[in-house]
Motif scaffolding. Sequence first.
Motif, PDB file in Angstrom:
ATOM      1  N   LYS A  68      -2.311  -8.279   2.147  1.00  0.00           N
ATOM      2  CA  LYS A  68      -1.517  -9.342   1.517  1.00  0.00           C
ATOM      3  C   LYS A  68      -2.420 -10.430   0.924  1.00  0.00           C
ATOM      4  CE  LYS A  68       1.983 -12.772   2.777  1.00  0.00           C
ATOM      5  NZ  LYS A  68       2.758 -13.292   3.910  1.00  0.00           N
ATOM      6  N   GLN A  69      -3.369 -10.895   1.697  1.00  0.00           N
ATOM      7  CA  GLN A  69      -4.248 -11.986   1.267  1.00  0.00           C
ATOM      8  C   GLN A  69      -5.040 -11.623   0.010  1.00  0.00           C
ATOM      9  OE1 GLN A  69      -7.199 -13.047   4.173  1.00  0.00           O
ATOM     10  NE2 GLN A  69      -8.181 -14.521   2.841  1.00  0.00           N
ATOM     11  N   HIS A  70      -5.505 -10.387  -0.051  1.00  0.00           N
ATOM     12  CA  HIS A  70      -6.352  -9.977  -1.176  1.00  0.00           C
ATOM     13  C   HIS A  70      -5.581  -9.215  -2.250  1.00  0.00           C
ATOM     14  CE1 HIS A  70      -9.947 -11.413   0.811  1.00  0.00           C
ATOM     15  NE2 HIS A  70      -9.492 -10.853   1.918  1.00  0.00           N
ATOM     16  N   ARG A  71      -4.266  -9.130  -2.066  1.00  0.00           N
ATOM     17  CA  ARG A  71      -3.388  -8.437  -3.032  1.00  0.00           C
ATOM     18  C   ARG A  71      -3.905  -7.038  -3.346  1.00  0.00           C
ATOM     19  NH1 ARG A  71      -2.736 -13.921  -6.092  1.00  0.00           N
ATOM     20  NH2 ARG A  71      -0.836 -14.627  -5.093  1.00  0.00           N
ATOM     21  N   LEU A  72      -4.166  -6.293  -2.294  1.00  0.00           N
ATOM     22  CA  LEU A  72      -4.685  -4.939  -2.436  1.00  0.00           C
ATOM     23  C   LEU A  72      -3.544  -3.928  -2.488  1.00  0.00           C
ATOM     24  CD1 LEU A  72      -7.611  -5.213   0.109  1.00  0.00           C
ATOM     25  CD2 LEU A  72      -7.766  -5.250  -2.380  1.00  0.00           C
ATOM     26  N   ASP A  73      -3.859  -2.771  -2.967  1.00  0.00           N
ATOM     27  CA  ASP A  73      -2.907  -1.675  -3.042  1.00  0.00           C
ATOM     28  C   ASP A  73      -3.000  -0.868  -1.747  1.00  0.00           C
ATOM     29  OD1 ASP A  73      -1.048   0.096  -4.056  1.00  0.00           O
ATOM     30  OD2 ASP A  73      -2.482   1.149  -5.339  1.00  0.00           O
ATOM     31  N   GLY A  74      -2.111  -1.165  -0.809  1.00  0.00           N
ATOM     32  CA  GLY A  74      -2.056  -0.454   0.473  1.00  0.00           C
ATOM     33  C   GLY A  74      -1.015   0.646   0.391  1.00  0.00           C
ATOM     34  N   VAL A  75      -1.474   1.891   0.337  1.00  0.00           N
ATOM     35  CA  VAL A  75      -0.576   3.029   0.141  1.00  0.00           C
ATOM     36  C   VAL A  75      -0.567   3.900   1.390  1.00  0.00           C
ATOM     37  CG1 VAL A  75      -0.138   5.097  -1.248  1.00  0.00           C
ATOM     38  CG2 VAL A  75      -0.941   3.003  -2.347  1.00  0.00           C
ATOM     39  N   VAL A  76       0.637   4.258   1.807  1.00  0.00           N
ATOM     40  CA  VAL A  76       0.846   5.093   2.986  1.00  0.00           C
ATOM     41  C   VAL A  76       1.360   6.444   2.517  1.00  0.00           C
ATOM     42  CG1 VAL A  76       2.152   5.298   5.139  1.00  0.00           C
ATOM     43  CG2 VAL A  76       1.368   3.047   4.366  1.00  0.00           C
ATOM     44  N   CYS A  77       0.727   7.515   2.948  1.00  0.00           N
ATOM     45  CA  CYS A  77       1.168   8.852   2.566  1.00  0.00           C
ATOM     46  C   CYS A  77       2.598   9.070   3.052  1.00  0.00           C
ATOM     47  CB  CYS A  77       0.254   9.907   3.168  1.00  0.00           C
ATOM     48  SG  CYS A  77       0.812  11.591   2.838  1.00  0.00           S
ATOM     49  N   ILE A  78       3.495   9.343   2.124  1.00  0.00           N
ATOM     50  CA  ILE A  78       4.905   9.456   2.466  1.00  0.00           C
ATOM     51  C   ILE A  78       5.182  10.630   3.400  1.00  0.00           C
ATOM     52  CG2 ILE A  78       5.502  10.754   0.378  1.00  0.00           C
ATOM     53  CD1 ILE A  78       8.173   9.121   0.400  1.00  0.00           C
ATOM     54  N   ALA A  79       4.552  11.768   3.168  1.00  0.00           N
ATOM     55  CA  ALA A  79       4.798  12.938   4.025  1.00  0.00           C
ATOM     56  C   ALA A  79       4.321  12.679   5.451  1.00  0.00           C
ATOM     57  CB  ALA A  79       4.120  14.173   3.443  1.00  0.00           C
TER      58      ALA A  79
END
Length: 132
Positions: A68-79
């Motif tokens: 959140k602080q660094h506005r990063l792209d945090g992606v979680v594998c949906i499967a």
Amino acid sequence: MKFAIALFSPPHSPSSRRALRFSEALLSGGHDIIRIFFYQDGVYNASANIVMSQDECDLTNEWREFIKQHRLDGVVCIAAALRRGILDEQEVQRHNRPTSTPNLSEGWSLSGLGQFHEAAQQADRLICFGGH
């Protein structure tokens, strides 16, 4: 330099802490993080339902705040997330889980392995933590 980070380990694993500290050091050193991809048991880092003991570091919260602080792209594998019971509002409805509440923590997004592949292609370096 541009980095993509992949985390395969749950929050109680030393790999999760190392990945977070490494990511912090990258940004402190002036590098960019294209995406942080959570796969296999690493998806537990994005769960809003993980409660750590009072004498332990709350890495799920630290990851959430860092992204959140660094506005990063945090992606979680949906499967991987669905197999482990981690759902957002859309997946609760899509899979007809009326007694479930979304437990994907704020700031994360569910997506497929294509996001992992894309990040690896865009980055100068792909660094992986955990796994077998």
